[in-house]
Write a protein that holds these residues in place. Structure first.
Motif, PDB file in Angstrom:
ATOM      1  N   ILE A 112      -8.219  13.602  -4.817  1.00  0.00           N
ATOM      2  CA  ILE A 112      -9.610  13.251  -5.115  1.00  0.00           C
ATOM      3  C   ILE A 112     -10.179  12.365  -4.018  1.00  0.00           C
ATOM      4  CG2 ILE A 112     -11.098  11.969  -6.709  1.00  0.00           C
ATOM      5  CD1 ILE A 112      -9.243  12.935  -8.967  1.00  0.00           C
ATOM      6  N   CYS A 113      -9.386  11.406  -3.561  1.00  0.00           N
ATOM      7  CA  CYS A 113      -9.838  10.536  -2.466  1.00  0.00           C
ATOM      8  C   CYS A 113     -10.144  11.348  -1.213  1.00  0.00           C
ATOM      9  CB  CYS A 113      -8.786   9.475  -2.165  1.00  0.00           C
ATOM     10  SG  CYS A 113      -8.665   8.165  -3.395  1.00  0.00           S
ATOM     11  N   LEU A 114      -9.291  12.333  -0.902  1.00  0.00           N
ATOM     12  CA  LEU A 114      -9.522  13.184   0.261  1.00  0.00           C
ATOM     13  C   LEU A 114     -10.816  13.973   0.109  1.00  0.00           C
ATOM     14  CD1 LEU A 114      -5.961  14.609   1.075  1.00  0.00           C
ATOM     15  CD2 LEU A 114      -7.233  12.872   2.344  1.00  0.00           C
ATOM     16  N   MET A 115     -11.034  14.530  -1.086  1.00  0.00           N
ATOM     17  CA  MET A 115     -12.234  15.338  -1.315  1.00  0.00           C
ATOM     18  C   MET A 115     -13.509  14.499  -1.232  1.00  0.00           C
ATOM     19  SD  MET A 115     -11.209  18.082  -4.291  1.00  0.00           S
ATOM     20  CE  MET A 115     -10.567  16.867  -5.437  1.00  0.00           C
ATOM     21  N   LEU A 116     -13.410  13.241  -1.680  1.00  0.00           N
ATOM     22  CA  LEU A 116     -14.592  12.371  -1.673  1.00  0.00           C
ATOM     23  C   LEU A 116     -14.748  11.603  -0.364  1.00  0.00           C
ATOM     24  CD1 LEU A 116     -14.368  10.878  -5.285  1.00  0.00           C
ATOM     25  CD2 LEU A 116     -15.896  12.696  -4.488  1.00  0.00           C
ATOM     26  N   GLY A 117     -13.764  11.728   0.516  1.00  0.00           N
ATOM     27  CA  GLY A 117     -13.805  10.980   1.766  1.00  0.00           C
ATOM     28  C   GLY A 117     -13.649   9.488   1.566  1.00  0.00           C
ATOM     29  N   ARG A 118     -12.889   9.110   0.524  1.00  0.00           N
ATOM     30  CA  ARG A 118     -12.683   7.695   0.213  1.00  0.00           C
ATOM     31  C   ARG A 118     -11.293   7.254   0.652  1.00  0.00           C
ATOM     32  NH1 ARG A 118     -17.322   5.179  -1.917  1.00  0.00           N
ATOM     33  NH2 ARG A 118     -15.910   3.729  -3.007  1.00  0.00           N
ATOM     34  N   GLU A 119     -11.177   5.983   0.992  1.00  0.00           N
ATOM     35  CA  GLU A 119      -9.885   5.430   1.357  1.00  0.00           C
ATOM     36  C   GLU A 119      -8.989   5.322   0.131  1.00  0.00           C
ATOM     37  OE1 GLU A 119      -7.990   1.311   3.264  1.00  0.00           O
ATOM     38  OE2 GLU A 119     -10.163   1.576   3.088  1.00  0.00           O
ATOM     39  N   PHE A 120      -7.715   5.699   0.300  1.00  0.00           N
ATOM     40  CA  PHE A 120      -6.768   5.590  -0.802  1.00  0.00           C
ATOM     41  C   PHE A 120      -6.226   4.165  -0.821  1.00  0.00           C
ATOM     42  CE2 PHE A 120      -2.584   5.930  -2.805  1.00  0.00           C
ATOM     43  CZ  PHE A 120      -2.891   6.653  -3.942  1.00  0.00           C
ATOM     44  N   GLY A 121      -6.933   3.295  -1.503  1.00  0.00           N
ATOM     45  CA  GLY A 121      -6.547   1.892  -1.575  1.00  0.00           C
ATOM     46  C   GLY A 121      -7.456   1.138  -2.509  1.00  0.00           C
ATOM     47  N   SER A 122      -6.989  -0.028  -2.960  1.00  0.00           N
ATOM     48  CA  SER A 122      -7.765  -0.843  -3.887  1.00  0.00           C
ATOM     49  C   SER A 122      -7.360  -2.299  -3.748  1.00  0.00           C
ATOM     50  CB  SER A 122      -7.538  -0.373  -5.336  1.00  0.00           C
ATOM     51  OG  SER A 122      -8.100  -1.283  -6.257  1.00  0.00           O
ATOM     52  N   GLY A 123      -8.373  -3.173  -3.605  1.00  0.00           N
ATOM     53  CA  GLY A 123      -8.089  -4.603  -3.565  1.00  0.00           C
ATOM     54  C   GLY A 123      -7.542  -5.112  -4.880  1.00  0.00           C
ATOM     55  N   THR A 124      -7.955  -4.471  -5.976  1.00  0.00           N
ATOM     56  CA  THR A 124      -7.454  -4.860  -7.293  1.00  0.00           C
ATOM     57  C   THR A 124      -5.955  -4.616  -7.398  1.00  0.00           C
ATOM     58  OG1 THR A 124      -9.591  -4.210  -8.221  1.00  0.00           O
ATOM     59  CG2 THR A 124      -7.792  -4.594  -9.774  1.00  0.00           C
ATOM     60  N   ALA A 125      -5.475  -3.514  -6.802  1.00  0.00           N
ATOM     61  CA  ALA A 125      -4.051  -3.173  -6.874  1.00  0.00           C
ATOM     62  C   ALA A 125      -3.192  -4.278  -6.264  1.00  0.00           C
ATOM     63  CB  ALA A 125      -3.796  -1.850  -6.165  1.00  0.00           C
ATOM     64  N   SER A 126      -3.568  -4.747  -5.079  1.00  0.00           N
ATOM     65  CA  SER A 126      -2.778  -5.802  -4.432  1.00  0.00           C
ATOM     66  C   SER A 126      -2.784  -7.081  -5.251  1.00  0.00           C
ATOM     67  CB  SER A 126      -3.317  -6.075  -3.028  1.00  0.00           C
ATOM     68  OG  SER A 126      -4.671  -6.488  -3.071  1.00  0.00           O
ATOM     69  N   THR A 127      -3.920  -7.374  -5.898  1.00  0.00           N
ATOM     70  CA  THR A 127      -3.997  -8.560  -6.751  1.00  0.00           C
ATOM     71  C   THR A 127      -3.049  -8.451  -7.930  1.00  0.00           C
ATOM     72  OG1 THR A 127      -6.329  -8.910  -6.157  1.00  0.00           O
ATOM     73  CG2 THR A 127      -5.525  -9.977  -8.169  1.00  0.00           C
ATOM     74  N   LEU A 128      -3.022  -7.282  -8.578  1.00  0.00           N
ATOM     75  CA  LEU A 128      -2.163  -7.082  -9.744  1.00  0.00           C
ATOM     76  C   LEU A 128      -0.683  -7.124  -9.361  1.00  0.00           C
ATOM     77  CD1 LEU A 128      -4.099  -4.246 -11.620  1.00  0.00           C
ATOM     78  CD2 LEU A 128      -3.979  -6.669 -12.226  1.00  0.00           C
ATOM     79  N   ILE A 129      -0.342  -6.504  -8.230  1.00  0.00           N
ATOM     80  CA  ILE A 129       1.053  -6.498  -7.793  1.00  0.00           C
ATOM     81  C   ILE A 129       1.508  -7.907  -7.426  1.00  0.00           C
ATOM     82  CG2 ILE A 129       2.660  -5.645  -6.056  1.00  0.00           C
ATOM     83  CD1 ILE A 129       1.821  -3.562  -8.106  1.00  0.00           C
ATOM     84  N   ASN A 130       0.640  -8.666  -6.776  1.00  0.00           N
ATOM     85  CA  ASN A 130       0.984 -10.052  -6.432  1.00  0.00           C
ATOM     86  C   ASN A 130       1.210 -10.894  -7.681  1.00  0.00           C
ATOM     87  OD1 ASN A 130       0.849  -9.613  -3.672  1.00  0.00           O
ATOM     88  ND2 ASN A 130      -1.305 -10.195  -3.523  1.00  0.00           N
ATOM     89  N   LEU A 131       0.377 -10.694  -8.694  1.00  0.00           N
ATOM     90  CA  LEU A 131       0.558 -11.408  -9.963  1.00  0.00           C
ATOM     91  C   LEU A 131       1.894 -11.051 -10.601  1.00  0.00           C
ATOM     92  CD1 LEU A 131      -3.000 -11.187 -11.595  1.00  0.00           C
ATOM     93  CD2 LEU A 131      -1.813 -13.264 -10.857  1.00  0.00           C
ATOM     94  N   LEU A 132       2.249  -9.782 -10.532  1.00  0.00           N
ATOM     95  CA  LEU A 132       3.518  -9.350 -11.103  1.00  0.00           C
ATOM     96  C   LEU A 132       4.689  -9.992 -10.369  1.00  0.00           C
ATOM     97  CD1 LEU A 132       5.189  -7.611 -12.985  1.00  0.00           C
ATOM     98  CD2 LEU A 132       4.910  -5.704 -11.388  1.00  0.00           C
ATOM     99  N   GLN A 133       4.627 -10.018  -9.052  1.00  0.00           N
ATOM    100  CA  GLN A 133       5.707 -10.618  -8.277  1.00  0.00           C
ATOM    101  C   GLN A 133       5.885 -12.094  -8.608  1.00  0.00           C
ATOM    102  OE1 GLN A 133       4.448  -9.726  -4.280  1.00  0.00           O
ATOM    103  NE2 GLN A 133       5.517  -7.754  -4.216  1.00  0.00           N
ATOM    104  N   LEU A 134       4.779 -12.784  -8.843  1.00  0.00           N
ATOM    105  CA  LEU A 134       4.862 -14.198  -9.192  1.00  0.00           C
ATOM    106  C   LEU A 134       5.468 -14.412 -10.574  1.00  0.00           C
ATOM    107  CD1 LEU A 134       1.377 -15.437  -7.879  1.00  0.00           C
ATOM    108  CD2 LEU A 134       3.621 -15.958  -6.899  1.00  0.00           C
ATOM    109  N   GLN A 135       5.289 -13.431 -11.453  1.00  0.00           N
ATOM    110  CA  GLN A 135       5.729 -13.600 -12.828  1.00  0.00           C
ATOM    111  C   GLN A 135       7.162 -13.163 -13.069  1.00  0.00           C
ATOM    112  OE1 GLN A 135       2.875 -11.735 -15.440  1.00  0.00           O
ATOM    113  NE2 GLN A 135       1.187 -13.000 -14.708  1.00  0.00           N
TER     114      GLN A 135
END
Length: 354
Positions: free
Chosen positions: A38-61
């Protein structure tokens, strides 16, 4: 010679771990490929700032989770087991857990798979207004009033919950939700080798987030009462938001800065996005956690039932959701958990007959 033995031993543990988690891996892989396409079809970057925030929170916990489980096991020994030599029993118990390669490898595979899914999910969530601009809020607001005798649901619950300190308590539970969700996923991951109820929870949870948080959220694209006015639908929920800001002057309402951050991300293309109302994934995932808790213990199941009720009320009180968002989420979670249990039962029968 020694190195070859170690590699062989490790390989023999990875294979069964992958096989034990095959349904979860297959589902997450298909979701990843679909979102990437879907990202390829829409020409959007496959990434999210929210994802890195959630993963960082998980690592801390994670260290906190290990500490909690350490004392949980110690409490189990003191209250339930009561061995004659508690120190020796506890050390042997920890040793048995740490040296259980099948359990550790199964858990690691499941945990990495869940982390991958969290990242892919947030990418898909960020795409909701791109694929289908927000359009359902006025409809859901009307349906809410039809279901609640012509009143907005928040007006019905506020005689009981509409005070600054109660609102802060509800908001605290609403924020506790994320840590609890992470903790139960962590526990389930490192128990998938032991019982099918843990596999069922993980498969059901991922399915629920895909169906509810990505597919239905895109079809019924909506922002919720908190952004009703900002999106140009009118001032219907202005009294609710004004009251929340007034409460915040007395006792903290932590939802408000988060709501401001999300609207800023949407309007100014900030790193943290993810506005979506229907269905309420707070409610859906908490119902899923409740069903998982019942599979472990009736006591914990009823405790989680109370928590789920608080989350349902909080989703309306804090302006995140229409009540109908929560009602749909409850039905969705119950249905998906039933299906996931049947799938895991079928897989277990196939494993037993293999």
């Amino acid at each position: 010679m020694t190195m070859q033995v170690n590699v062989s031993t490790r390989g023999s543990a990875i294979g069964p771990a992958l096989w034990r988690n095959r349904a979860l891996i297959a589902l997450v892989s298909l979701h990843f490929l679909a979102v990437y396409a879907i990202c390829l079809m829409l020409g959007r970057e496959f990434g999210s700032g929210t994802a890195s925030t959630l993963i960082n929170l998980l690592q801390l916990q994670v260290p906190l989770f290990l500490i909690i489980l350490f004392f949980w096991r110690f409490g189990w020994m003191v209250i339930k087991v009561r061995p004659r030599r508690p120190i020796q029993w506890f050390l042997n118990d920890l040793k048995e857990i740490v040296l259980d390669r099948h359990r550790i490898f199964c858990g690691a595979v499941a945990f990495v798979t869940m982390c991958l899914f969290a990242g892919t999910f947030t990418v898909a969530k960020d795409l909701i207004p791109v694929i289908h601009p927000f359009a359902w809020d006025e409809t859901f607001a009307v349906w809410d009033r039809v279901l609640h005798f012509g009143q907005d649901p928040w007006r019905l619950i506020w005689p009981l919950t509409g005070s600054p300190y109660v609102t802060t308590a509800i908001n605290a539970a609403y924020h506790l939700w994320l840590m609890l969700a992470y903790f139960l996923i962590f526990v389930a991951c490192f128990n998938v080798s032991r019982h099918d109820k843990h596999r069922t929870y993980l498969l059901a949870d991922v399915t629920c987030w895909i169906v509810g948080g990505n597919i239905l959220a895109t079809i019924f694209s909506s922002v919720g009462p908190v952004y009703y006015q900002a999106m140009g639908y009118g001032t219907d929920f202005r009294p609710l938001m004004d009251q929340l800001y007034a409460f915040n002057e007395v006792s903290p309402v932590w939802a408000l800065p988060l709501q401001e951050m999300l609207i800023d991300g949407y309007v100014n293309d900030g790193p943290v996005k993810g506005i979506s109302a229907m269905p309420s994934m707070h409610v859906a995932s908490t119902v899923m956690m409740t069903l998982y808790a019942f599979s472990v213990s009736r006591v914990w199941g009823w405790i989680m039932t109370v928590f789920a009720a608080v989350i349902l009320v909080g989703s309306v009180q804090l302006g995140w959701h229409y009540a109908i968002d929560g009602y749909v989420s409850i039905v969705l979670a119950l249905g998906i958990y039933w299906v996931a249990r049947r799938v895991i039962e079928a897989l277990s029968r196939a494993e037993a007959n293999a």
